[in-house]
Design an enzyme around this catalytic site. Structure first.
Site, mmCIF file in Angstrom:
data_model
loop_
_atom_site.group_PDB
_atom_site.id
_atom_site.type_symbol
_atom_site.label_atom_id
_atom_site.label_comp_id
_atom_site.label_asym_id
_atom_site.label_seq_id
_atom_site.Cartn_x
_atom_site.Cartn_y
_atom_site.Cartn_z
ATOM 1 N N GLY A 188 0.818 -1.205 0.000
ATOM 2 C CA GLY A 188 0.000 0.000 0.000
ATOM 3 C C GLY A 188 0.853 1.257 0.000
ATOM 4 O O GLY A 188 1.972 1.287 -0.531
ATOM 5 N N SER A 189 0.345 2.304 0.644
ATOM 6 C CA SER A 189 0.920 3.637 0.470
ATOM 7 C C SER A 189 2.281 3.846 1.124
ATOM 8 O O SER A 189 2.971 4.811 0.795
ATOM 9 C CB SER A 189 -0.065 4.692 0.990
ATOM 10 O OG SER A 189 -1.237 4.703 0.195
ATOM 11 N N THR A 190 2.691 2.996 2.074
ATOM 12 C CA THR A 190 4.048 3.156 2.609
ATOM 13 C C THR A 190 5.087 2.924 1.509
ATOM 14 O O THR A 190 6.208 3.424 1.577
ATOM 15 C CB THR A 190 4.308 2.187 3.779
ATOM 16 O OG1 THR A 190 4.022 0.845 3.359
ATOM 17 C CG2 THR A 190 3.455 2.551 4.986
#
Length: 634
Positions: A290-292
């Site tokens: 995801g966004s990490t």
């Protein structure tokens, strides 16, 4: 003619005798010199017996020498069957004391062997049971001391430490990886017996056991306790399928703390199922990050100079179409016109699609390879996963777009934190490790010492500095604000990844994550938190995981002696946040002037007079609105 034949026979006989003599000499030399020790041992074994003394395993200690794995002394039952005269009586009595079957015990006492270890019912006996056996005073029945592995902090760091079997052999984790160093060398008590096995009245020979090597870890016990406590809180509050936290020193790859749930107590590992005790999630688990993962896309874009954070803009309508595939932003309706700095602050998926397409497939995948994705990090623990990436030859614009915001690929937590550490430490990718030193347990001599291993330089110092600045802005002004710590500089990135269930993305199951570091200008510690399928919470990494990371980072300020700073970015507050305000300097002010400057604060005074000579908290720090300021007057 006859004489010549006879002479030839004599020569042959003489040569044969010489050969025989040489062979005899060689045999005698071999027996007396080369095979002496072996033959002597065989001879001794005809009339000597050895009662085993198990060696203590080497201790495992943290970076400050605090013991994480040690040993306790227990008692075990050993039989010399030939010395037992009334076998039925002994078998009945021992089976009663041990609570085992008579049939099993009679097999033990009748075993055709010099020494019989009663296993498993005769191992690790309590003091009470051992005392009952000793009181019987049976011939051929012996109690010997045995070492048993003991973990004083029970579940703490359980997957990393691992566990040992009943014979003190390492079965998982560090106990398995370093078993040959930890196990030591067993000793014995040697006594002598006649041909019937009866003990002779001769002096016993004691051969002491040698303790194994002491292994020192990079782990900080106090920080590990904080991580374990936060994991317990996660389980209690969110009831997830699993959860994990890793804390790493970004400047050398040392793992400072690491844990996951579910966990287990290695003192009683048999009470748990195999999945629980053998899966070290921080290094084994693979999932879409995801966004990490956007940190890596950001770092790559800055290194290639495909974007300018402050000048270039992107207009977000809430979605973007890539070759017929519609990729959505988490915010319905989008964020409108943004700089790329704001794209990162807002964790805007369409904006990162734009970054990925600007980079192109080849360059993006090249950087993923440089940052270590798709391969094992090489951490000194067993069971590490390698993650899954698209093959560049099979990628089109859609795959490039989804990879740019962390979807469609899988990584391990240890890959993620190691790569982000490289992105913020100046661009240096180090091999993560947990074993720092090995020491001789007796002499305390240092035998080996691990130092950082640089794999490669991934990005420039300049690009890394921009990554740090951007991620500090994410915490101060963007989705990571729940990790903001007043008077400290924190950088980080949230992550909310949909889980794949039965081949489809789930609409209700997510992995909520946050990766943060401090100080933002010169990182000393990086923390990664991931919560799998949390309940009772809004499904955003910034809501569930960021506060956990904040708690760990806050504890690290004391444990790692990280000093506060007055140079960090002020937080952009929303109506839900507690507000913190800047404390002005009023030392040297007259009392009435000080009161005006400190309007909105509660004031308490000590001393007397009309001039301020000291204030607490000191000037330049941030405190919660309405806090009390102490003023000393003269």
């Amino acid at each position: 003619m006859f004489f010549n034949k006879q002479h030839t026979r004599i020569r042959y006989i003489f040569l044969f005798v010489i050969i025989i003599l040489i062979l005899v000499i060689i045999k005698v030399f071999y027996t007396e010199v080369i095979s002496y020790n072996k033959l002597k041992d065989l001879s001794d074994n005809l009339y000597s017996r050895r009662l085993p003394i198990m060696a203590d395993r080497g201790k495992i200690v943290d970076r400050n020498g605090k013991v994480l794995a040690t040993n306790i002394t227990t008692t075990s039952l050993v039989l010399i069957p030939r010395q037992i005269t009334d076998k039925e009586k002994v078998a009945k009595r021992l089976s009663k004391i041990l609570g085992s079957s008579y049939e099993d015990m009679i097999k033990h006492v009748n075993k055709n062997t010099s020494i019989e270890r009663v296993h498993p019912e005769g191992r690790g006996l309590s003091y009470e049971i051992a005392n009952k056996i000793e009181e019987e005073n049976f011939d051929g029945v012996y109690l010997v001391k045995e070492s048993k592995r003991y973990y004083p902090y029970k579940n703490l760091l359980s997957h990393t430490l691992g566990y040992v079997g009943i014979d003190n052999q390492g079965l998982s984790g560090l106990e398995l990886m370093y078993d040959e160093y930890l196990k030591g060398e067993d000793g014995s008590i040697k006594y002598f017996s006649d041909g019937k096995g009866n003990r002779l009245k001769m002096a016993e020979v004691y051969e002491s056991a040698t303790e194994g090597i002491t292994i020192g870890l990079t782990i900080d016990l106090e920080l590990q306790k904080v991580v374990e406590n936060e994991l317990d809180n996660i389980v209690s509050k969110y009831e997830p399928d699993n959860a994990l936290i890793i804390v790493q020193d970004p400047n050398n790859g040392e793992i400072l703390a690491m844990g996951s749930r579910p966990d287990f107590d290695p003192n009683n590992y048999k009470n748990y199922d195999e999945k629980t005790i053998n899966r070290n999630l921080p290094i084994w688990m693979t999932y879409e990050p995801g966004s990490t993962f956007k940190i890596i896309t950001l770092a790559s874009s800055l290194e290639e100079k495909t974007i300018d954070l402050f000048k270039d803009t992107f207009s977000d309508s809430g979605s973007v179409n890539v070759e017929g595939a519609t990729l959505h932003c988490w915010k319905h309706g989008g964020h409108g016109m943004q700089t790329y700095l704001q794209v990162v602050e807002n964790s805007c998926n369409p904006g990162f699609v734009s970054m990925g397409l600007k980079l192109g497939t080849e360059r993006l995948m090249n950087y993923l390879d440089k940052f270590g994705f798709g391969e094992k990090t090489g951490i000194d623990l067993n069971g590490e996963g390698s993650g899954i990436l698209f093959k560049p030859s099979n990628m089109g614009p859609v795959e490039t777009a989804t990879t740019a915001f962390g979807q469609g690929i899988s990584v391990t937590p240890i890959q993620q934190i190691t790569a982000v550490s490289a992105a913020v430490n100046g661009g240096y990718l180090y091999t993560p490790y947990v074993v720092k030193s090995m020491m001789d347990s007796g002499s305390k001599t240092l035998l080996d010492y691990n130092e950082k291993t640089l794999k490669r330089k991934v990005i420039s110092d300049e690009s890394s500095s921009l990554v740090r600045f951007t991620l500090e802005s994410v915490v101060a002004n963007g989705t990571g604000r729940n990790a903001y710590i007043e008077n400290y500089r924190v950088g980080g990135k949230t992550g909310t990844a949909q889980k794949v269930v039965d081949g489809r993305y789930s609409a209700s199951s997510y992995i909520l994550s946050f990766i943060g570091f401090m100080p933002a200008d010169n990182p000393k510690v990086v923390v990664y938190v991931a919560i799998d399928n949390a309940h009772n919470v809004t499904q955003y990494g910034g809501t569930a995981s960021a506060p956990v990371a904040k708690n760990v980072l806050t504890a690290a300020t004391d444990i790692l002696n990280i000093k506060p700073s007055k140079e960090g970015m002020p937080k952009e507050y929303n109506y839900l946040d507690k507000r913190y305000v800047y404390v002005p300097d009023v030392t040297g002010f007259l009392l009435e002037e000080a009161k005006k400057s400190l309007k909105g604060f509660k004031l308490e005074f000590s001393g007397s007079g009309d001039k301020v000579v000291y204030q607490s908290p000191e000037a330049g720090t941030y405190v919660e609105e309405g806090s009390t300021i102490m003023l000393m007057l003269k």
